[in-house]
Motif scaffolding. Structure first.
Motif, PDB file in Angstrom:
ATOM      1  N   ARG A  31      -4.123  10.299  -3.332  1.00  0.00           N
ATOM      2  CA  ARG A  31      -4.905   9.078  -3.203  1.00  0.00           C
ATOM      3  C   ARG A  31      -4.047   7.975  -2.586  1.00  0.00           C
ATOM      4  O   ARG A  31      -2.819   7.958  -2.739  1.00  0.00           O
ATOM      5  N   HIS A  32      -4.708   7.056  -1.899  1.00  0.00           N
ATOM      6  CA  HIS A  32      -4.053   5.869  -1.361  1.00  0.00           C
ATOM      7  C   HIS A  32      -4.345   4.695  -2.289  1.00  0.00           C
ATOM      8  O   HIS A  32      -5.478   4.531  -2.754  1.00  0.00           O
ATOM      9  N   TYR A  33      -3.317   3.866  -2.537  1.00  0.00           N
ATOM     10  CA  TYR A  33      -3.503   2.734  -3.438  1.00  0.00           C
ATOM     11  C   TYR A  33      -2.962   1.437  -2.819  1.00  0.00           C
ATOM     12  O   TYR A  33      -1.971   1.446  -2.088  1.00  0.00           O
ATOM     13  N   GLU A  34      -3.647   0.354  -3.153  1.00  0.00           N
ATOM     14  CA  GLU A  34      -3.127  -0.979  -2.864  1.00  0.00           C
ATOM     15  C   GLU A  34      -2.655  -1.524  -4.202  1.00  0.00           C
ATOM     16  O   GLU A  34      -3.436  -1.577  -5.173  1.00  0.00           O
ATOM     17  N   ASP A  61      -7.860   1.651  -5.678  1.00  0.00           N
ATOM     18  CA  ASP A  61      -7.943   2.885  -4.892  1.00  0.00           C
ATOM     19  C   ASP A  61      -8.561   2.563  -3.531  1.00  0.00           C
ATOM     20  O   ASP A  61      -9.702   2.111  -3.443  1.00  0.00           O
ATOM     21  N   GLU A  73       0.856  -1.182   0.000  1.00  0.00           N
ATOM     22  CA  GLU A  73       0.000   0.000   0.000  1.00  0.00           C
ATOM     23  C   GLU A  73       0.892   1.232   0.000  1.00  0.00           C
ATOM     24  O   GLU A  73       1.943   1.233   0.642  1.00  0.00           O
ATOM     25  N   ASN A  74       0.449   2.268  -0.719  1.00  0.00           N
ATOM     26  CA  ASN A  74       1.250   3.482  -0.745  1.00  0.00           C
ATOM     27  C   ASN A  74       0.364   4.688  -1.038  1.00  0.00           C
ATOM     28  O   ASN A  74      -0.772   4.545  -1.498  1.00  0.00           O
ATOM     29  N   TYR A  75       0.915   5.856  -0.773  1.00  0.00           N
ATOM     30  CA  TYR A  75       0.173   7.109  -0.955  1.00  0.00           C
ATOM     31  C   TYR A  75       0.830   7.954  -2.042  1.00  0.00           C
ATOM     32  O   TYR A  75       2.056   8.089  -2.077  1.00  0.00           O
ATOM     33  N   THR A 120      -8.506   4.889  -0.940  1.00  0.00           N
ATOM     34  CA  THR A 120      -8.552   6.167  -0.235  1.00  0.00           C
ATOM     35  C   THR A 120      -9.713   6.234   0.749  1.00  0.00           C
ATOM     36  O   THR A 120      -9.548   6.665   1.898  1.00  0.00           O
ATOM     37  N   LYS A 170      -8.976   4.173   3.782  1.00  0.00           N
ATOM     38  CA  LYS A 170      -7.976   4.809   4.635  1.00  0.00           C
ATOM     39  C   LYS A 170      -8.586   5.964   5.432  1.00  0.00           C
ATOM     40  O   LYS A 170      -8.259   6.153   6.608  1.00  0.00           O
TER      41      LYS A 170
END
Length: 333
Positions: free
Chosen positions: A158-161, A178, A150-152, A180, A183
């Motif tokens: 946006r946050h993504y896996e 996505d 996972e990162n931003y 987001t 999170k």
């Protein structure tokens, strides 16, 4: 006819024909007509060779169908997809990446069309791209080891896996989702829990957080202080039940089960042994805050309030009422 006219005019061409047999079966051939000439160079007849290419044509059709299915899967993949080519600097370290292919979901995620993306580099399209994206893509492309993480993205906020893998040396593919909203929900839950924690800690109530599936339970500092367990932590329901006055266990279990199955509000008064062996009356209240995919309770949080003084006052009141009643009866006699 067209083939023979072309041959008559000196043409040499191959024609693919689809032929139907008497039994209705169809097959494919390459038909190659040519003119037969005499010594004077005059055409005296026509001849042709044929070659059965049915197997090849069927293979081509299967390949086209496979490519169509791949394209449909690619475009309708449940998540964004992008294929990159890693760009190395003079020292052989990843410095950027070039887009080779993207699907519709990726276009929507970044707000650009494929024609605006393919062929461009990551830094061309997104100049503020954090270096850790390039490092991660480069690592996977050069080692061939896939990574799920996972990162931003500050650029997109946006946050993504992401599941990242290398289909070919020097290339990296990513399938992203996505997360987001998830999170944000997690942060809001954490913030609300912190507010609840500090608010209740200040009230003197003990807080408990029960991981039902793993059968682990967290008790706050104030909870341990109520019963004198500051230097001895209780972390399992088994250890907790050992301290409960045994006559009260059945009604607690029944109330918990009713809350799990029927969502009836959970609150119970019961007796609990302190570390020094004394008994305290407490009121426990709680609720299931999450369930798994099978709708089974997975987490429950609640509070424990010391009501020993209230219980003592009730007992004193009842005793006083009994004495008063006896006094009235004596006076009547």
């Amino acid at each position: 006819r067209e083939a023979f006219i072309n041959t008559l005019n000196g043409g040499l061409e191959n024609y693919e024909l689809k032929i139907k047999k008497k039994n209705g079966e169809r097959f494919y051939v390459i038909f190659s007509p040519y003119a037969v000439k005499n010594s004077l160079g005059e055409i005296v007849s026509f001849a042709a060779t044929t070659k059965d290419i049915t197997e090849r044509k069927l293979s081509e059709a299967a390949l086209q169908e496979s490519e169509l299915q791949y394209r449909l899967l690619f475009q309708n993949l449940n998540g964004s997809f992008a294929l990159h080519e890693i760009i190395l600097d003079s020292n052989g370290k990843p410095s950027d990446y070039r887009f080779l292919a993207v699907n519709t979901s990726f276009e929507k995620a970044v707000g650009l069309n494929a024609t605006e993306i393919i062929g461009k580099t990551g830094l061309e399209l997104f100049p503020k791209t954090e270096n850790y994206w390039i490092e991660m893509f480069g690592k996977v492309a050069l080692t061939g080891e896939p990574i799920l993480y996972e990162n931003y993205s500050k650029e997109l906020d946006r946050h993504y896996e992401l599941y990242t893998y290398s289909p070919k040396k020097g290339q990296v593919a990513q399938i992203g989702r996505d997360i987001t909203d998830r999170k944000k929900a997690e942060k809001e839950l954490k913030d609300s829990q912190e507010l609840l924690k500090y608010g209740l800690e200040g009230s003197g109530d003990g807080i408990w957080d029960w991981n039902i599936l793993e059968n682990k339970i967290f008790f706050s500092k104030s909870w341990h202080q109520i019963f004198g367990f500051e230097d001895q932590k209780i972390t399992t329901t088994e250890a907790w039940f050992l301290q409960v006055y045994q006559d009260d266990v059945p009604k607690i279990m029944e109330a918990v089960q009713s809350h799990f199955e029927n969502r009836i509000p959970f609150h119970q008064e019961h007796r609990f042994f302190c570390k020094d062996g004394s008994l305290k009356w407490v009121l426990i209240r709680g609720m299931v805050v999450s369930r798994n995919a099978a709708d089974q309770p997975s987490r429950m949080i609640g509070t424990t309030t010391d009501i020993s003084r209230i219980k003592y006052a009730e007992k004193q009141f009842i005793q006083a009422s009994k004495l008063a009643s006896l006094g009235e009866m004596s006076a009547g006699i």
